[in-house]
Enzyme design. Structure first.
Site, PDB file in Angstrom:
ATOM      1  CB  CYS A   2      -0.880   0.024   1.243  1.00 16.92           C
ATOM      2  SG  CYS A   2      -1.902  -1.431   1.400  1.00 16.92           S
ATOM      3  NE  ARG A  27       4.428   1.689  -1.070  1.00 19.40           N
ATOM      4  CZ  ARG A  27       5.153   1.432   0.008  1.00 19.40           C
ATOM      5  NH1 ARG A  27       6.411   1.792   0.033  1.00 19.40           N
ATOM      6  NH2 ARG A  27       4.635   0.827   1.053  1.00 19.40           N
ATOM      7  CD1 TRP A  74       0.210  -5.418  -3.818  1.00 22.44           C
ATOM      8  CD2 TRP A  74       0.425  -6.442  -1.845  1.00 22.44           C
ATOM      9  NE1 TRP A  74       0.893  -6.588  -4.023  1.00 22.44           N
ATOM     10  CE2 TRP A  74       1.036  -7.240  -2.839  1.00 22.44           C
ATOM     11  CE3 TRP A  74       0.444  -6.897  -0.528  1.00 22.44           C
ATOM     12  CZ2 TRP A  74       1.654  -8.442  -2.548  1.00 22.44           C
ATOM     13  CZ3 TRP A  74       1.064  -8.102  -0.239  1.00 22.44           C
ATOM     14  CH2 TRP A  74       1.662  -8.859  -1.249  1.00 22.44           C
ATOM     15  CG  ASN A 100       1.598   0.229   4.155  1.00 28.54           C
ATOM     16  OD1 ASN A 100       1.424  -0.979   4.022  1.00 28.54           O
ATOM     17  ND2 ASN A 100       2.746   0.820   3.874  1.00 28.54           N
ATOM     18  N   GLY A 101      -0.548  -1.942   6.032  1.00 25.28           N
ATOM     19  CA  GLY A 101      -0.175  -2.925   7.053  1.00 25.28           C
ATOM     20  C   GLY A 101      -1.386  -3.727   7.489  1.00 25.28           C
ATOM     21  CD  GLU A 487      18.276 -11.572  -8.947  1.00 21.62           C
ATOM     22  OE1 GLU A 487      17.771 -12.221  -8.012  1.00 21.62           O
ATOM     23  OE2 GLU A 487      17.858 -10.450  -9.277  1.00 21.62           O
ATOM     24  CE  LYS A 491      14.846  -9.378 -10.935  1.00 19.70           C
ATOM     25  NZ  LYS A 491      15.639  -9.182  -9.737  1.00 19.70           N
ATOM     26  CD  GLU A 494      11.004 -10.062  -9.751  1.00 22.28           C
ATOM     27  OE1 GLU A 494      10.275  -9.649  -8.853  1.00 22.28           O
ATOM     28  OE2 GLU A 494      12.240  -9.873  -9.754  1.00 22.28           O
ATOM     29  CG  HIS A 510      21.977 -35.384  -7.280  1.00 25.72           C
ATOM     30  ND1 HIS A 510      22.434 -36.652  -7.023  1.00 25.72           N
ATOM     31  CD2 HIS A 510      23.067 -34.590  -7.326  1.00 25.72           C
ATOM     32  CE1 HIS A 510      23.750 -36.628  -6.890  1.00 25.72           C
ATOM     33  NE2 HIS A 510      24.160 -35.384  -7.075  1.00 25.72           N
ATOM     34  CE  LYS A 609      12.092  -1.599  -5.734  1.00 24.72           C
ATOM     35  NZ  LYS A 609      12.913  -2.567  -6.501  1.00 24.72           N
TER      36      LYS A 609
END
Ligand code: AGP
Length: 614
Positions: A2, A27, A74, A100-101, A487, A491, A494, A510, A609
Site C-alpha cells: 500500500c 510499489r 495491495w 498500510n499494514g 537470480e 527475474k 517475476e 540428482h 516493491k
C-alpha cells in the site's frame, strides 16, 4: 504494498494526491482512492485496478479542496475491489482513514462496534479504525485527540492517516510498530505526508521520518509530533538527497530498463570514497561503527535477505568466507524469525535489503538483536527502518529503485559485499596488500565492464524474441554463479510469468535432468573460472538430452563456440566479481521477454516493491 499520500495547504489537493499516487505506483497495488475535504464535507472516490480507473472517476467529479489523503491498496484482508479500496469512512462519511499494514486485533475491536450499530461496508481490517475514531469524535474530541485515544488500542504493523470534516485543514498520521513507513514533508505554507520518498521529491526534500509508535499532526503551517501515549516529541526535519529527476523514467520505456542501464553509474556511486588511496584500505563512513578490534572478534556472520537480496546474501557468503575466512551462514528471514536460531558471542547479522522496509527482514533483525547479535545492514533507502535499527549501515547509494524487479540495487549489493569482504580480510590480516590492491583495482573497472555487457542488449533482445513463448526455463550456475542462476530464474518468473528454475549445475543429475527436452531453454553461466571445466561437462549433459543451450560465456572463450545454440559474451574479470557482470544479460533477457509478452514490466502481477507485511 500500500502507498499513502496526503496534502494540506493552499493548493488544490486532488491533483497533488493523484500525482503522489502515480509516484507510488511502483510499489504494486490493486485499487486506489482519495478523500478530499470540500465545503465542510468529505468527497471520497475509489476504484479497483490501475490508477487510470481512479483518474477517470476523478475527472468526472471535479472536487475542490485543500486537504486530502490518497491511497494505493495491495490486498491483505478482503479481495481487491472498489468496496475494499481505501479511504474508508465512518457511518456519517465525516472521517476517512487510509492504512498500510495489518491491524491484527481488528476482529476483537469490530465486535463491540457492530453491537453498537456501526455499519461496516468493507471486508478490510482497516475500517475498524475509522469507526473507533467516530466514537471518540462523538465525545467532542479533536481529530488528534481522538486518534491518540484509538491508536494505542491497535495491534500489528501499520501506518495510518486520518482526515475529518469535523476538524478541517488537518491530517493525523501514525506509525504503529515497525513496518509501514510514514514521512512528513515540509513545504512553504503547505505540508505533505507519504509512505515513500518518491511521492514527496517533486515538492520537498525536508522531511521527518516517523518511528514506530509515533504520531504526526499536520496542518498547512506546522507539524507536531507525539508518541501514541500522547507524550509530545521534538523531531527536526532532515534533508534527503535523492532528486525527482532520478525518480523519473528519463525517456526509457520502463523504470526497469532505465535502472538496468544505470548500473555502471550506480556501481561507480557505491564505490565512491570507499577505498583510501593512500593505504589501499577499504573504508566505510561514520555509519559503520565496528572497530578493528570488533572485526577481529567476529566469530560468525549470518547473512539474511529476501528474494533478490537473498541471492546477494548467497554471493556474500562466498566472498566473506573466501577472503576473510569468517564462517558464514545464510538464512531466509521468514524462516529465521521463527526457527529459534542460535546466536553465539561475536556473531554479526548482516541484513541485506534494498528498501529497508521488508517486514520479514526487519523481524529477523529483531530476533537476532534479542539473541545478542550485532546488526549490520546493507540498504539503499536512507532513513528506512533497517537503517535505523542496525548498529552499522552500509548504504548502496544507487538512488531510488522504482521497478518492482530489483536490478541496480542487486549489483550494488554485490559490489558492496565484495568491498565488505575485503574490509574484513584487511582488518583480520587474512589478505596481503598486493592481493587486496589487485581485487580493488578490478572493482574500479566495473562501470566500464558493465557498460560493455549492456552493449550486448540487441543480441539479448533478439534471443528474448526467439524464446518468449517458452513455457519453462532452466538456469544453471556453479560456484560464485550459482546465485546468479537463481537470480536469473527469479527475474524471469517475476516479470514474464514463465516458470523458471535456477539450479547448481552439479545437482542436475540428482533430479532436474528429468526436465530436459528439446522444448526447454537452458541458460548456462559458463565463465572461464575455477569451475569452468565442470560447467562445460554439465552443458554436455544438457546437449546429450537435446536441451536448447544458451551460454553466458567470456568474450575470449573460443572453446565454447559451437557448444551452445546461443552464446552471450561478457568480459573476463576476477572470479569473485563475475556475478556482477553475469547477471546483467539475465536481467535484460527477463525484461525483453516480459516486454515482448506485453506484461506490465514495472509492476508485475501480485508483487510489491517493499513487502511491508508478513
Ligand atoms: C526483486 O526483483 C524482488 N522483487 C524481491 O525479491 C525483493 O528483492 C525482495 O522482496 C526483497 O526486497 P528488499 O531488498 O527491499 O528487502
Amino acid at each position: 504494498m500500500c502507498g499513502i499520500v496526503g496534502y494540506v495547504g493552499p493548493r488544490e489537493a486532488l491533483p497533488l494526491l493523484m500525482g503522489g499516487l502515480r509516484r507510488l505506483e511502483y510499489r504494486g497495488y490493486d485499487s486506489a482512492g482519495v478523500a478530499v475535504q470540500q465545503d465542510g464535507a468529505l468527497q471520497v472516490m475509489r476504484a479497483e485496478g490501475k490508477l487510470d480507473n481512479l483518474a477517470a472517476i476523478v475527472s468526472a467529479h471535479p472536487t475542490a479542496g485543500h486537504t486530502g489523503i490518497g491511497h494505493t491498496r495491495w490486498a491483505t484482508h478482503g479481495r481487491p475491489s472498489e468496496q475494499n479500496a481505501h479511504p474508508h469512512v465512518d457511518c456519517g462519511g465525516v472521517t476517512a482513514v487510509i492504512h498500510n499494514g495489518i491491524i491484527e486485533n481488528f476482529e476483537a475491536l469490530k465486535a463491540p462496534l457492530v453491537a453498537k450499530g456501526h455499519r461496516f461496508s468493507s471486508e478490510t481490517d482497516t475500517e475498524v479504525a475509522v469507526h473507533m475514531l467516530e466514537e471518540e469524535l462523538a465525545k467532542g474530541r479533536s481529530l488528534d485527540e481522538a486518534a491518540l485515544a484509538v491508536l494505542p488500542r491497535l495491534e500489528g504493523a501499520a501506518a495510518l492517516a486520518f482526515i475529518s470534516s469535523r476538524d478541517p485543514g488537518k491530517i493525523v498520521a501514525a506509525r504503529i510498530a515497525s513496518a509501514g513507513g510514514v514521512i512528513v514533508g515540509f513545504g512553504d505554507g503547505e505540508n505533505f505526508i507519504a509512505s515513500d520518498m518518491p511521492a514527496l521529491l517533486e515538492h520537498t526534500r525536508r522531511v521527518v521520518f516517523l518511528e514506530a509508535g509515533e504520531v504526526a499532526v499536520v496542518t498547512k503551517d506546522r507539524a507536531s509530533f507525539f508518541r501514541t501515549d500522547g507524550t509530545p516529541l521534538q523531531k527536526a526535519p532532515q534533508t534527503v538527497t535523492w532528486d525527482s529527476v532520478a525518480a523519473a523514467k528519463s525517456g526509457y520505456k520502463h523504470f526497469m530498463l532505465k535502472e538496468i542501464h544505470e548500473q555502471p553509474r550506480a556501481i561507480n556511486d557505491t564505490l565512491l570514497g570507499r577505498v583510501d588511496r593512500g593505504s589501499g584500505r577499504v573504508v566505510f563512513d561514520e555509519n559503520v561503527k565496528l572497530t578493528d578490534e570488533q572485526v577481529r572478534a567476529l566469530s560468525r556472520i549470518t547473512l539474511v535477505g529476501c528474494g533478490t537480496a537473498g541471492h546477494a546474501a548467497l554471493v556474500g557468503k562466498i566472498l566473506i568466507e573466501r577472503l576473510a575466512r569468517i564462517p558464514c551462514d545464510i538464512d531466509i528471514p521468514s524462516e529465521y524469525r521463527y526457527r529459534e536460531p542460535v546466536v553465539t558471542k561475536g556473531q554479526l547479522l548482516l541484513a541485506i535489503t534494498q528498501s529497508g522496509e521488508t517486514a520479514d527482514t526487519l523481524a529477523a533483525m529483531e530476533e537476532a538483536r534479542k539473541r545478542g547479535a550485532r546488526l549490520l545492514t546493507l540498504v539503499n533507502v536512507m532513513g528506512s527502518e533497517a537503517s535505523r535499527v542496525a548498529d552499522d549501515v552500509i548504504y548502496l547509494h544507487t538512488g531510488p529503485e522504482i521497478a518492482v524487479a530489483s536490478t541496480k540495487a542487486y549489483t550494488a549489493m554485490l559490489v558492496d559485499l565484495y568491498l565488505f569482504a575485503i574490509y574484513l580480510a584487511q582488518r583480520r590480516g587474512a589478505i596481503d596488500q598486493e592481493r587486496s590492491r589487485r581485487l580493488l583495482a578490478e572493482a574500479f573497472h566495473f562501470p566500464t565492464l558493465v557498460d560493455a555487457v549492456l552493449r550486448e542488449e540487441p543480441k539479448v533482445r533478439a534471443l528474448a524474441y526467439r524464446y518468449h513463448t517458452a513455457r519453462n526455463f532452466l538456469f544453471l550456475g556453479r560456484g560464485v554463479n550459482y546465485p546468479t542462476a537463481l537470480e536469473g530464474a527469479l527475474k524471469l518468473k517475476e516479470l514474464s510469468y514463465i516458470h523458471a528454475e535456477g539450479t547448481a549445475a552439479g545437482e542436475m543429475k540428482h533430479g532436474t535432468n528429468a526436465l530436459i527436452d528439446e522444448d526447454l531453454p537452458v541458460v548456462a553461466i559458463a565463465l572461464r573460472d575455477s569451475v569452468y571445466k565442470k560447467m562445460r561437462s554439465n552443458m554436455e549433459e544438457v546437449r546429450a538430452r537435446a536441451g536448447v543451450l544458451i551460454a553466458v560465456a567470456n568474450d575470449d572463450d573460443d572453446e565454447i563456440t559451437g557448444r551452445a545454440e546461443e552464446i552471450i559474451r561478457i568480459p573476463k574479470t576476477e572470479e569473485l566479481l563475475e556475478p556482477v557482470l553475469a547477471v546483467v544479460p539475465l536481467q535484460l533477457l527477463a525484461y525483453h521477454i516480459a516486454d515482448r509478452r506485453g506484461n506490465d514490466v514495472d509492476q508485475p502481477r501480485n508483487l510489491a516493491k517493499a513487502v511491508t507485511v508478513e
